[in-house]
Design an enzyme around this catalytic site. Structure first.
Site, PDB file in Angstrom:
ATOM      1  N   LEU A 106       0.993  -1.282  -0.046  1.00  0.00           N
ATOM      2  CA  LEU A 106      -0.136   0.075   0.072  1.00  0.00           C
ATOM      3  C   LEU A 106       0.896   1.159   0.068  1.00  0.00           C
ATOM      4  O   LEU A 106       0.421   2.155  -0.561  1.00  0.00           O
ATOM      5  CB  LEU A 106      -0.843  -0.121   1.297  1.00  0.00           C
ATOM      6  CG  LEU A 106      -2.121  -0.666   1.095  1.00  0.00           C
ATOM      7  CD1 LEU A 106      -1.804  -2.366   1.020  1.00  0.00           C
ATOM      8  CD2 LEU A 106      -3.227  -0.400   2.293  1.00  0.00           C
ATOM      9  N   GLY A 107       1.755   1.197   0.718  1.00  0.00           N
ATOM     10  CA  GLY A 107       2.979   2.454   0.781  1.00  0.00           C
ATOM     11  C   GLY A 107       4.009   2.051   1.446  1.00  0.00           C
ATOM     12  O   GLY A 107       4.388   1.050   1.933  1.00  0.00           O
TER      13      GLY A 107
ATOM     14  N   THR B 108      -3.269   5.108   5.290  1.00  0.00           N
ATOM     15  CA  THR B 108      -2.161   4.610   4.678  1.00  0.00           C
ATOM     16  C   THR B 108      -1.069   5.790   4.879  1.00  0.00           C
ATOM     17  O   THR B 108       0.114   5.502   5.378  1.00  0.00           O
ATOM     18  CB  THR B 108      -2.419   3.896   3.359  1.00  0.00           C
ATOM     19  OG1 THR B 108      -3.023   3.005   3.182  1.00  0.00           O
ATOM     20  CG2 THR B 108      -0.944   3.558   2.807  1.00  0.00           C
TER      21      THR B 108
ATOM     22  N   GLU C 252       2.334   5.766   7.035  1.00  0.00           N
ATOM     23  CA  GLU C 252       3.522   6.143   6.343  1.00  0.00           C
ATOM     24  C   GLU C 252       4.349   7.322   6.923  1.00  0.00           C
ATOM     25  O   GLU C 252       5.529   7.344   7.139  1.00  0.00           O
ATOM     26  CB  GLU C 252       3.567   6.010   4.742  1.00  0.00           C
ATOM     27  CG  GLU C 252       3.049   4.765   4.322  1.00  0.00           C
ATOM     28  CD  GLU C 252       3.804   3.523   4.789  1.00  0.00           C
ATOM     29  OE1 GLU C 252       5.006   3.592   5.208  1.00  0.00           O
ATOM     30  OE2 GLU C 252       3.247   2.406   4.498  1.00  0.00           O
TER      31      GLU C 252
ATOM     32  N   HIS D  73       5.869   6.858   9.740  1.00  0.00           N
ATOM     33  CA  HIS D  73       7.524   6.300   9.651  1.00  0.00           C
ATOM     34  C   HIS D  73       8.430   7.341   9.256  1.00  0.00           C
ATOM     35  O   HIS D  73       9.471   7.532   9.722  1.00  0.00           O
ATOM     36  CB  HIS D  73       7.368   5.148   8.495  1.00  0.00           C
ATOM     37  CG  HIS D  73       6.815   3.920   8.765  1.00  0.00           C
ATOM     38  ND1 HIS D  73       7.113   3.349  10.070  1.00  0.00           N
ATOM     39  CD2 HIS D  73       5.929   3.120   8.456  1.00  0.00           C
ATOM     40  CE1 HIS D  73       6.735   2.098   9.961  1.00  0.00           C
ATOM     41  NE2 HIS D  73       5.762   2.014   8.963  1.00  0.00           N
TER      42      HIS D  73
ATOM     43  N   VAL E 233       9.222   3.114  21.849  1.00  0.00           N
ATOM     44  CA  VAL E 233       8.088   3.916  22.438  1.00  0.00           C
ATOM     45  C   VAL E 233       7.820   3.389  23.954  1.00  0.00           C
ATOM     46  O   VAL E 233       7.450   2.056  23.928  1.00  0.00           O
ATOM     47  CB  VAL E 233       6.743   4.142  21.785  1.00  0.00           C
ATOM     48  CG1 VAL E 233       6.096   5.200  22.360  1.00  0.00           C
ATOM     49  CG2 VAL E 233       7.381   5.081  20.309  1.00  0.00           C
TER      50      VAL E 233
ATOM     51  N   ASP F 240      -8.327   0.601   7.791  1.00  0.00           N
ATOM     52  CA  ASP F 240      -8.264   2.066   8.066  1.00  0.00           C
ATOM     53  C   ASP F 240      -9.340   2.485   9.301  1.00  0.00           C
ATOM     54  O   ASP F 240      -8.989   3.203   9.815  1.00  0.00           O
ATOM     55  CB  ASP F 240      -8.698   2.917   6.944  1.00  0.00           C
ATOM     56  CG  ASP F 240      -7.558   3.392   5.987  1.00  0.00           C
ATOM     57  OD1 ASP F 240      -6.393   2.607   6.177  1.00  0.00           O
ATOM     58  OD2 ASP F 240      -7.547   3.946   5.130  1.00  0.00           O
TER      59      ASP F 240
END
Length: 316
Positions: free
Chosen positions: A185-186, A222, A226, A229, A247, A286
């Site tokens: 997706l990405g 998505t 991303e 990131h 974290v 989502d």
């Protein structure tokens, strides 16, 4: 409490992992599960450039110090976004309205304005975060191509390979919208990589909330995932069984979660915590992801602080 600093052993394990196949084969791969190639792309970049592992470790050390010392950027950060559309078909040449819908979704998700933010369970209500980063559409560039898919080797970011070079990548977030292939997706480039390939790639079928945006990835998450990131967040399961996402306030996850898990979903990791499946850095659909944590917020804001890897984005 999870360590924030990447250990040398972890870096070596990232480098030594098998590299991802970067060709755009498996065009018929199932998209019943979210596919993000950011971790695999990072592995490949470090395999090609071992010095990147050193730079990543320096970024982790800075991030830990900035968080401990409270040296985070003050005030809101507004990020100009350049969208580079590479299309072969009319459907791939997504509309301006679809592009704007993605910017709108990002502004909601990163500012706790998403309508499903209220669904965060009470277990995590004390750590749910308003990141306070906003996005503004700066420019849209379009280029016709004969390619049916682009893969994850950054060809879409290089004019010499038929793609489009990034625009001002040290001060503008470049998004490439194209058909990636392989069920991906990405993917994003983490802080520390080359500015010539910096930015985020999203498949046109999972970009924005209207037009060609395809269920169950049609709420713009998505790009939210991303860009997380791109702002130095790891997958919530740490890309390993009960792994470390660097974290402190996210629970240990066995692995990625898919679909929309019923709450509570318990981990079998140490302490059997309830997993934060609704976190944007998991792999759920989502509609199943709708929060960042305060720890993730601090980690993201640290890269914009003075001396941070993306401090240039915080300049007036």
């Amino acid at each position: 409490m999870k360590k924030i600093l990447l250990s040398a052993a972890l870096l070596m394990s990232l480098i030594s992992c098998n590299k991802e196949e970067n060709s755009a084969t498996q065009e018929t791969a199932s998209l019943s599960h979210r596919g993000c190639a950011s971790h695999e792309v990072l592995q490949e970049q470090m395999r090609q450039n071992p010095e990147l592992a050193i730079k990543m470790n320096e970024i982790e050390s800075f991030t830990e110090r900035a968080i401990q010392e409270g040296r985070l950027v003050n005030g809101k950060i507004q990020i100009p976004v350049v969208v580079n559309v590479l299309y072969r078909t009319t459907a791939e040449n997504i509309s301006q309205a679809q592009i704007q819908s993605q910017i709108d979704a990002l502004n909601k998700d990163f500012n706790a304005l998403n309508s499903d933010f209220s669904k965060v369970p009470s277990t995590f209500s004390g750590v749910k975060a308003n990141v306070g980063v906003s996005f503004v559409l700066d420019a849209v560039y379009r280029k016709s191509t004969t390619k049916t898919s682009w893969g994850t080797a950054d060809a879409m970011k290089k004019s010499t390979q038929g793609g489009m070079n990034p625009t001002s990548p040290t001060t503008k977030l470049n998004l490439w919208v194209c058909t990636i292939g392989g069920g991906i997706l990405g993917y994003a480039q983490f802080p520390g990589g080359s500015s010539s390939t910096d930015g985020v790639v999203i498949d046109s079928k999972y970009f924005g909330t209207t037009g060609t945006a395809t269920y169950p990835y049609n709420l713009g998450r998505t790009a939210t995932h991303e860009i997380g990131h791109w702002m130095n967040l790891r997958h919530i399961w740490g890309d390993a069984t009960c792994g470390n996402d660097q974290v402190s306030d996210t629970p240990l996850h066995n692995a990625a979660n898919y679909g929309v898990p019923a709450y509570p979903h318990y981990s079998t990791c140490t302490g059997t915590p309830i997993e934060m499946t609704m976190n944007y850095m998991d792999y759920t659909d989502d509609r199943g992801m709708y929060m960042f944590s305060n720890g993730q917020k601090s980690r993201m804001l640290a890269i914009f602080a003075t001396g941070g890897a993306r401090n240039s984005f915080a300049q007036p």
